[in-house]
Design a protein around this motif. Sequence first.
Motif, short mmCIF file in Angstrom:
data_model
loop_
_atom_site.label_atom_id
_atom_site.label_comp_id
_atom_site.label_asym_id
_atom_site.label_seq_id
_atom_site.Cartn_x
_atom_site.Cartn_y
_atom_site.Cartn_z
N LYS A 148 41.21 4.24 17.90
CA LYS A 148 40.57 3.22 17.06
C LYS A 148 40.95 1.81 17.48
CE LYS A 148 40.44 6.16 12.93
NZ LYS A 148 40.94 6.33 11.52
N ASN A 149 42.13 1.64 18.06
CA ASN A 149 42.63 0.29 18.34
C ASN A 149 43.08 0.08 19.78
OD1 ASN A 149 42.61 -0.60 15.46
ND2 ASN A 149 44.12 1.04 15.25
N THR A 175 46.51 15.70 19.39
CA THR A 175 45.12 15.26 19.22
C THR A 175 45.01 14.23 18.10
OG1 THR A 175 44.29 17.39 20.01
CG2 THR A 175 42.76 16.02 18.78
N GLN A 176 45.68 14.47 16.99
CA GLN A 176 45.61 13.53 15.87
C GLN A 176 46.13 12.15 16.27
OE1 GLN A 176 46.82 16.63 15.96
NE2 GLN A 176 46.83 17.61 13.92
N THR A 177 47.20 12.13 17.06
CA THR A 177 47.75 10.85 17.51
C THR A 177 46.78 10.12 18.42
OG1 THR A 177 50.01 11.71 17.35
CG2 THR A 177 49.67 9.77 18.73
N MET A 219 43.52 10.34 18.50
CA MET A 219 42.38 9.82 17.74
C MET A 219 42.77 8.58 16.93
SD MET A 219 39.79 11.62 18.58
CE MET A 219 40.56 11.70 20.23
N ARG A 220 44.01 8.51 16.51
CA ARG A 220 44.48 7.32 15.80
C ARG A 220 44.58 6.12 16.75
NH1 ARG A 220 48.46 9.58 13.65
NH2 ARG A 220 50.14 8.88 15.02
N VAL A 221 45.10 6.38 17.94
CA VAL A 221 45.23 5.31 18.94
C VAL A 221 43.85 4.84 19.40
CG1 VAL A 221 46.04 4.79 21.27
CG2 VAL A 221 47.48 6.12 19.71
N THR A 276 48.74 6.56 25.88
CA THR A 276 49.46 7.15 24.75
C THR A 276 50.59 8.09 25.17
OG1 THR A 276 47.35 7.12 23.55
CG2 THR A 276 49.15 8.37 22.56
N HIS A 304 51.54 16.78 17.24
CA HIS A 304 50.26 16.29 16.70
C HIS A 304 49.50 15.48 17.75
CE1 HIS A 304 51.90 17.65 12.90
NE2 HIS A 304 52.95 16.86 13.07
N HIS A 338 35.88 11.82 13.60
CA HIS A 338 36.42 10.91 14.62
C HIS A 338 35.27 10.25 15.40
CE1 HIS A 338 40.43 12.26 13.81
NE2 HIS A 338 40.13 13.51 14.11
#
Length: 226
Positions: A153-154, A145-147, A149-151, A171, A143, A53
């Motif tokens: 990026k953008n 932490t995974q969510t 880290m996805r957010v 988020t 999920h 990440h």
Amino acid sequence: MKVCYCADKRVLPLLKMSADTVKQFNPGAEIVVVSKKVLPVPYRNLLLDTGDHILRRHDFDRVTEATYYKLFLPTLGFDRCLYLDCDTLCTGPLGELWEMDVPYIGLCHSHNTGISQARKLGVPLYGSAGLLFFNCEELRKIHFTQTLMRVLKNLNPPCHFYHDETLLNATYWDLFTFLPARFFKCKNRSYSAYRDEVLFENAVVRHYIGGQRDAQEHDYREIMSR
């Protein structure tokens, strides 16, 4: 009670002061320090793997990537944990806070600047990430932490606006449980927009945000001499 700090070498003096005050009033608390590399601390030191990440920041930022580590705490297997920034001091027992019913994320509202931050993000309230009560078991189920880290990026506005705090508010604002204001307050910040005004001196956790180390050191000596 599990009290977690996320740190690198740069903040070790601040961490020591904060942890000392936590133990002063909460001798049974377990202090856990989360870091990327082993740190010379007298507490349990868990090493964090953030994978591939990219934790967005600029070279001129006043914070390091360690500010993001708190968002990985639910991945470490805890049922619950209380996170504190290293530039905080504890002035009393945390047991009442630890026993509160927090479905997902407990935190306190930010100071007045948070009103404009909430408006920019399009959320009703903006919470401070200096104190976080994580129901880790429930956050793993969604999920968390995974969510994030996805957010990351953008995220727009860019996440370096307020780093992990902006990311968290953008988020998961709808999963926040806002804790009573008496638990947390920042030094030299205005809270005049809130009716639950609490004097900084009476807050259970004081936050010396933005390079107020001298003030933290002064108050640390006073608190530890009680």
